[in-house]
Scaffold this motif. Sequence first.
Motif, PDB file in Angstrom:
ATOM      1  N   SER A 152       0.852  -1.318  -0.048  1.00 40.44           N
ATOM      2  CA  SER A 152       0.010   0.198  -0.130  1.00 40.44           C
ATOM      3  C   SER A 152       0.806   1.281   0.011  1.00 40.44           C
ATOM      4  N   ASN A 156       0.043   4.423   6.934  1.00 41.61           N
ATOM      5  CA  ASN A 156      -0.654   3.605   7.724  1.00 41.61           C
ATOM      6  C   ASN A 156      -0.357   4.096   9.212  1.00 41.61           C
ATOM      7  N   GLU A 157      -1.664   4.509   9.732  1.00 41.41           N
ATOM      8  CA  GLU A 157      -1.823   5.351  11.111  1.00 41.41           C
ATOM      9  C   GLU A 157      -1.018   4.334  12.230  1.00 41.41           C
ATOM     10  N   ASP A 158      -1.530   3.151  12.185  1.00 41.37           N
ATOM     11  CA  ASP A 158      -0.844   2.160  13.400  1.00 41.37           C
ATOM     12  C   ASP A 158       0.671   2.101  13.455  1.00 41.37           C
ATOM     13  N   PRO A 163       3.738   1.712   3.669  1.00 40.33           N
ATOM     14  CA  PRO A 163       4.110   0.435   3.638  1.00 40.33           C
ATOM     15  C   PRO A 163       4.960   0.275   2.401  1.00 40.33           C
ATOM     16  N   SER A 318       0.422  -6.718   3.132  1.00 44.92           N
ATOM     17  CA  SER A 318      -0.729  -7.719   3.578  1.00 44.92           C
ATOM     18  C   SER A 318       0.016  -9.012   2.789  1.00 44.92           C
TER      19      SER A 318
END
Length: 327
Positions: A152, A156-158, A163, A318
């Motif tokens: 992606s 990515n917030e987390d 990525p 993923s």
Amino acid sequence: MKFGSKAYEYALMELSRRRGRSKYEYEKRIADIEDRIPEIARLRSELASTSIKLSKVILARNSNTRELIEQMADENLAMQENINNLLIENGYSPDYIKYQYHCDLCEDSGYHNGVRCSCFNTLLKNFSSKELSGASHIKLSSFETFNLGYYSDSFNEDLGIVPRKKMEEILHYCEKYADEFSTESKSICMSGQTGVGKTHLSLSIAKVVISKGFNVIYGSSQDLLRDVEREHFGKSNDDKDALGSLLGCDLLIMDDLGTEFESSFYNSVIYNIINSRLNRGLPTIISTNLSLSELESRYSDRVVSRLMVYDFLRFVGSDIRQIKRFK
Ligand SMILES: Nc1ncnc2c1ncn2[C@@H]1O[C@H](COP(=O)(O)OP(=O)(O)O)[C@@H](O)[C@H]1O
Ligand SMILES: [Mg+2]
Ligand SMILES: [Zn+2]
């Protein structure tokens, strides 16, 4: 998948094939020449009989033994020269009927002055590489087929990262690592979920490193440890040195650490491998689906503390296996 262990066997087989071939070709050349130049056949059989004559002369213990021996040596030389001249006259090199070894140093025995000859080492390297490249996975795994499009490109917030950006860095790191590989290279720990490209990139590195002539062993921790276990408990039916080759190869790639069966024997072998290779300064690539805290709870401090000197590559993304399947 386990590679490298059969290399020794193949190398020995190849040496024996070379010896057989040398002998066969030598005999064929001799037969060919004796057929074409009968005078050479006659001279050669006369030469062959001189050793019998020589022992007769020595046994007879006559007063003129020394002169007789000298005379025979002269005759021998003359016959050799005769043969050489006949060969040259007929358009052959005098070397044509000499025994030809593939390797003059060890005469294809594989050993020279009691140590492994360089020809043997080259064979070992080549066969280790061949075993690895024979596996289907490695054919598909290369830097060229590593597609960043699978990751992606949105923040990515987390994780606090993009990525694709992260994986681009990892890809470049691995390409550079492979390019500049030496037996003094650093060790790497690739961590991340399943299907994010750890095996793909470690095999991509292996491919480049092998092509440079280094000896690489690749295997899942499960397979590698099972081989050591079999050897240790005397269940192995060949005399390969499984542990020795894991400790001493130029690059060891131990895939999927943490998927092996949990046992104190395995844990002590894992420690031995990691520790010995660090002490020798030899590079190791370990990949694992376990997070750092999972590694800490599964392995002892002495294992984890040594892993801390590795370069950590944290793979994100993923499961690409799934993405490919539903595409
Ligand atoms: N970036 C990528 N581009 C193309 N194929 C990939 C990529 N990453 C992984 N794959 C493929 O997806 C499958 C799973 O990847 P793999 O490297 O085995 O994951 P991991 O070892 O992290 O579990 C393999 O077939 C691999 O070749
Ligand atoms: Mg994998
Ligand atoms: Zn040799």
